[in-house]
Design a protein around this motif. Structure first.
Motif, PDB file in Angstrom:
ATOM      1  N   MET A   2      -0.629  -8.305  -4.632  1.00 48.39           N
ATOM      2  CA  MET A   2      -1.870  -8.170  -3.869  1.00 48.39           C
ATOM      3  C   MET A   2      -3.077  -8.209  -4.798  1.00 48.39           C
ATOM      4  O   MET A   2      -4.109  -8.825  -4.474  1.00 48.39           O
ATOM      5  CB  MET A   2      -1.842  -6.870  -3.058  1.00 48.39           C
ATOM      6  N   LEU A   3      -2.974  -7.570  -5.970  1.00 50.13           N
ATOM      7  CA  LEU A   3      -4.073  -7.616  -6.934  1.00 50.13           C
ATOM      8  C   LEU A   3      -4.305  -9.041  -7.433  1.00 50.13           C
ATOM      9  O   LEU A   3      -5.454  -9.482  -7.588  1.00 50.13           O
ATOM     10  CB  LEU A   3      -3.787  -6.685  -8.121  1.00 50.13           C
ATOM     11  N   ILE A  15      -5.420 -19.206  -0.088  1.00 53.50           N
ATOM     12  CA  ILE A  15      -4.166 -18.783  -0.729  1.00 53.50           C
ATOM     13  C   ILE A  15      -4.226 -17.294  -1.071  1.00 53.50           C
ATOM     14  O   ILE A  15      -3.268 -16.543  -0.863  1.00 53.50           O
ATOM     15  CB  ILE A  15      -3.892 -19.641  -1.975  1.00 53.50           C
ATOM     16  N   GLY A  16      -5.368 -16.851  -1.583  1.00 54.92           N
ATOM     17  CA  GLY A  16      -5.526 -15.436  -1.909  1.00 54.92           C
ATOM     18  C   GLY A  16      -5.470 -14.551  -0.674  1.00 54.92           C
ATOM     19  O   GLY A  16      -4.828 -13.492  -0.681  1.00 54.92           O
ATOM     20  N   LEU A  17      -6.121 -14.975   0.395  1.00 53.53           N
ATOM     21  CA  LEU A  17      -6.097 -14.199   1.638  1.00 53.53           C
ATOM     22  C   LEU A  17      -4.690 -14.132   2.209  1.00 53.53           C
ATOM     23  O   LEU A  17      -4.242 -13.075   2.674  1.00 53.53           O
ATOM     24  CB  LEU A  17      -7.065 -14.805   2.647  1.00 53.53           C
ATOM     25  N   TYR A  18      -3.975 -15.251   2.153  1.00 54.05           N
ATOM     26  CA  TYR A  18      -2.583 -15.264   2.613  1.00 54.05           C
ATOM     27  C   TYR A  18      -1.740 -14.296   1.783  1.00 54.05           C
ATOM     28  O   TYR A  18      -0.909 -13.554   2.322  1.00 54.05           O
ATOM     29  CB  TYR A  18      -2.019 -16.678   2.520  1.00 54.05           C
ATOM     30  N   GLY A  19      -1.966 -14.271   0.477  1.00 56.78           N
ATOM     31  CA  GLY A  19      -1.212 -13.358  -0.383  1.00 56.78           C
ATOM     32  C   GLY A  19      -1.507 -11.906  -0.083  1.00 56.78           C
ATOM     33  O   GLY A  19      -0.598 -11.068  -0.065  1.00 56.78           O
ATOM     34  N   VAL A  20      -2.766 -11.588   0.155  1.00 56.57           N
ATOM     35  CA  VAL A  20      -3.124 -10.196   0.452  1.00 56.57           C
ATOM     36  C   VAL A  20      -2.508  -9.755   1.776  1.00 56.57           C
ATOM     37  O   VAL A  20      -2.034  -8.629   1.915  1.00 56.57           O
ATOM     38  CB  VAL A  20      -4.657 -10.022   0.480  1.00 56.57           C
ATOM     39  N   LEU A  21      -2.503 -10.657   2.745  1.00 55.92           N
ATOM     40  CA  LEU A  21      -2.017 -10.279   4.074  1.00 55.92           C
ATOM     41  C   LEU A  21      -0.501 -10.268   4.187  1.00 55.92           C
ATOM     42  O   LEU A  21       0.046  -9.557   5.036  1.00 55.92           O
ATOM     43  CB  LEU A  21      -2.593 -11.227   5.128  1.00 55.92           C
ATOM     44  N   THR A  22       0.202 -11.015   3.361  1.00 54.27           N
ATOM     45  CA  THR A  22       1.647 -11.122   3.520  1.00 54.27           C
ATOM     46  C   THR A  22       2.449 -10.385   2.458  1.00 54.27           C
ATOM     47  O   THR A  22       3.593 -10.004   2.723  1.00 54.27           O
ATOM     48  CB  THR A  22       2.094 -12.585   3.513  1.00 54.27           C
ATOM     49  N   ARG A  65       6.691   7.342  -7.759  1.00 57.49           N
ATOM     50  CA  ARG A  65       7.550   6.941  -6.652  1.00 57.49           C
ATOM     51  C   ARG A  65       8.617   5.907  -6.999  1.00 57.49           C
ATOM     52  O   ARG A  65       9.440   5.577  -6.159  1.00 57.49           O
ATOM     53  CB  ARG A  65       6.687   6.350  -5.526  1.00 57.49           C
ATOM     54  N   ASN A  66       8.578   5.330  -8.176  1.00 58.25           N
ATOM     55  CA  ASN A  66       9.511   4.281  -8.594  1.00 58.25           C
ATOM     56  C   ASN A  66       9.487   3.076  -7.670  1.00 58.25           C
ATOM     57  O   ASN A  66      10.520   2.454  -7.405  1.00 58.25           O
ATOM     58  CB  ASN A  66      10.939   4.809  -8.705  1.00 58.25           C
ATOM     59  N   THR A  67       8.353   2.750  -7.136  1.00 61.26           N
ATOM     60  CA  THR A  67       8.195   1.559  -6.302  1.00 61.26           C
ATOM     61  C   THR A  67       6.759   1.058  -6.408  1.00 61.26           C
ATOM     62  O   THR A  67       5.852   1.826  -6.724  1.00 61.26           O
ATOM     63  CB  THR A  67       8.545   1.841  -4.838  1.00 61.26           C
ATOM     64  N   VAL A  68       6.604  -0.237  -6.187  1.00 65.18           N
ATOM     65  CA  VAL A  68       5.259  -0.819  -6.146  1.00 65.18           C
ATOM     66  C   VAL A  68       5.028  -1.519  -4.815  1.00 65.18           C
ATOM     67  O   VAL A  68       4.123  -2.327  -4.685  1.00 65.18           O
ATOM     68  CB  VAL A  68       5.026  -1.804  -7.312  1.00 65.18           C
ATOM     69  N   TYR A  69       5.821  -1.196  -3.819  1.00 65.58           N
ATOM     70  CA  TYR A  69       5.676  -1.799  -2.506  1.00 65.58           C
ATOM     71  C   TYR A  69       4.727  -0.958  -1.650  1.00 65.58           C
ATOM     72  O   TYR A  69       4.906   0.252  -1.522  1.00 65.58           O
ATOM     73  CB  TYR A  69       7.028  -1.954  -1.827  1.00 65.58           C
ATOM     74  N   ALA A  70       3.753  -1.614  -1.068  1.00 63.68           N
ATOM     75  CA  ALA A  70       2.709  -0.905  -0.340  1.00 63.68           C
ATOM     76  C   ALA A  70       3.234  -0.250   0.933  1.00 63.68           C
ATOM     77  O   ALA A  70       2.720   0.786   1.347  1.00 63.68           O
ATOM     78  CB  ALA A  70       1.574  -1.869   0.005  1.00 63.68           C
ATOM     79  N   ASP A  71       4.268  -0.818   1.547  1.00 60.98           N
ATOM     80  CA  ASP A  71       4.762  -0.234   2.781  1.00 60.98           C
ATOM     81  C   ASP A  71       5.567   1.042   2.556  1.00 60.98           C
ATOM     82  O   ASP A  71       5.837   1.773   3.498  1.00 60.98           O
ATOM     83  CB  ASP A  71       5.577  -1.254   3.567  1.00 60.98           C
ATOM     84  N   ARG A  72       5.945   1.321   1.323  1.00 59.36           N
ATOM     85  CA  ARG A  72       6.672   2.558   1.026  1.00 59.36           C
ATOM     86  C   ARG A  72       5.754   3.681   0.556  1.00 59.36           C
ATOM     87  O   ARG A  72       6.220   4.765   0.238  1.00 59.36           O
ATOM     88  CB  ARG A  72       7.730   2.296  -0.030  1.00 59.36           C
ATOM     89  N   LEU A  73       4.464   3.404   0.478  1.00 61.74           N
ATOM     90  CA  LEU A  73       3.513   4.409   0.013  1.00 61.74           C
ATOM     91  C   LEU A  73       2.894   5.087   1.226  1.00 61.74           C
ATOM     92  O   LEU A  73       1.805   4.791   1.653  1.00 61.74           O
ATOM     93  CB  LEU A  73       2.426   3.757  -0.848  1.00 61.74           C
ATOM     94  N   ASN A  74       3.609   6.034   1.768  1.00 65.41           N
ATOM     95  CA  ASN A  74       3.178   6.660   3.015  1.00 65.41           C
ATOM     96  C   ASN A  74       2.961   8.150   2.858  1.00 65.41           C
ATOM     97  O   ASN A  74       2.974   8.871   3.833  1.00 65.41           O
ATOM     98  CB  ASN A  74       4.194   6.388   4.115  1.00 65.41           C
ATOM     99  N   TRP A  75       2.738   8.643   1.649  1.00 60.77           N
ATOM    100  CA  TRP A  75       2.603  10.075   1.480  1.00 60.77           C
ATOM    101  C   TRP A  75       1.250  10.608   1.926  1.00 60.77           C
ATOM    102  O   TRP A  75       1.068  11.802   2.002  1.00 60.77           O
ATOM    103  CB  TRP A  75       2.896  10.497   0.050  1.00 60.77           C
ATOM    104  N   LEU A  76       0.279   9.739   2.244  1.00 65.20           N
ATOM    105  CA  LEU A  76      -0.999  10.203   2.752  1.00 65.20           C
ATOM    106  C   LEU A  76      -1.038  10.202   4.276  1.00 65.20           C
ATOM    107  O   LEU A  76      -2.050  10.564   4.854  1.00 65.20           O
ATOM    108  CB  LEU A  76      -2.130   9.320   2.221  1.00 65.20           C
ATOM    109  N   ARG A  77       0.068   9.836   4.914  1.00 63.09           N
ATOM    110  CA  ARG A  77       0.109   9.854   6.376  1.00 63.09           C
ATOM    111  C   ARG A  77       0.253  11.272   6.874  1.00 63.09           C
ATOM    112  O   ARG A  77       0.805  12.140   6.219  1.00 63.09           O
ATOM    113  CB  ARG A  77       1.290   9.023   6.886  1.00 63.09           C
ATOM    114  N   TRP A  78      -0.215  11.511   8.090  1.00 69.89           N
ATOM    115  CA  TRP A  78      -0.063  12.824   8.718  1.00 69.89           C
ATOM    116  C   TRP A  78       1.300  12.954   9.300  1.00 69.89           C
ATOM    117  O   TRP A  78       1.913  12.148   9.800  1.00 69.89           O
ATOM    118  CB  TRP A  78      -1.124  13.013   9.786  1.00 69.89           C
TER     119      TRP A  78
END
Length: 102
Positions: free
Chosen positions: A31-32, A17-24, A89-102
């Motif tokens: 995720m924590l 269940i934990g692995l499914y939560g981390v991956l989805t 950033r006013n968000t806690v969604y991991a897919d919106r945290l892209n400021w470290l991308r090149w």
């Protein structure tokens, strides 16, 4: 009578269940919480193995306490990072945290 297999089954279910939560999940807090489920599954297995294999020793319980302390530290650091990211950033969604991308 509850045997070792029952404890291992519960541990495997919690870990899955934990692995499914981390991956989805995309929410960092979810995720924590999923990582905490995985660590609790490990604790169940440690204590069960210690109880059924070497009941006179408390090695599994000691390792479980170590794991709980590591999990508490991980949650403290993780929540501090989540609060900082939310502040910036006013968000806690991991897919919106892209400021470290090149």
């Amino acid at each position: 009578m509850i045997g070792l297999v029952h404890y291992l089954t519960v541990g495997a279910l919690l870990f899955t269940i934990g692995l499914y939560g981390v991956l989805t999940k995309r929410n960092i807090v979810a995720m924590l919480m999923s990582i905490e489920l995985m660590l609790n599954a490990v604790n169940i297995n440690l204590v069960a193995f210690s109880h059924f294999i070497t009941p006179e020793l408390l090695t599994g319980q000691v390792f479980a306490l170590f794991t709980i302390s590591v999990a508490a530290s991980e949650v403290a650091v993780g929540l501090a990072l989540v609060f900082r990211v939310y502040h910036d950033r006013n968000t806690v969604y991991a897919d919106r945290l892209n400021w470290l991308r090149w």
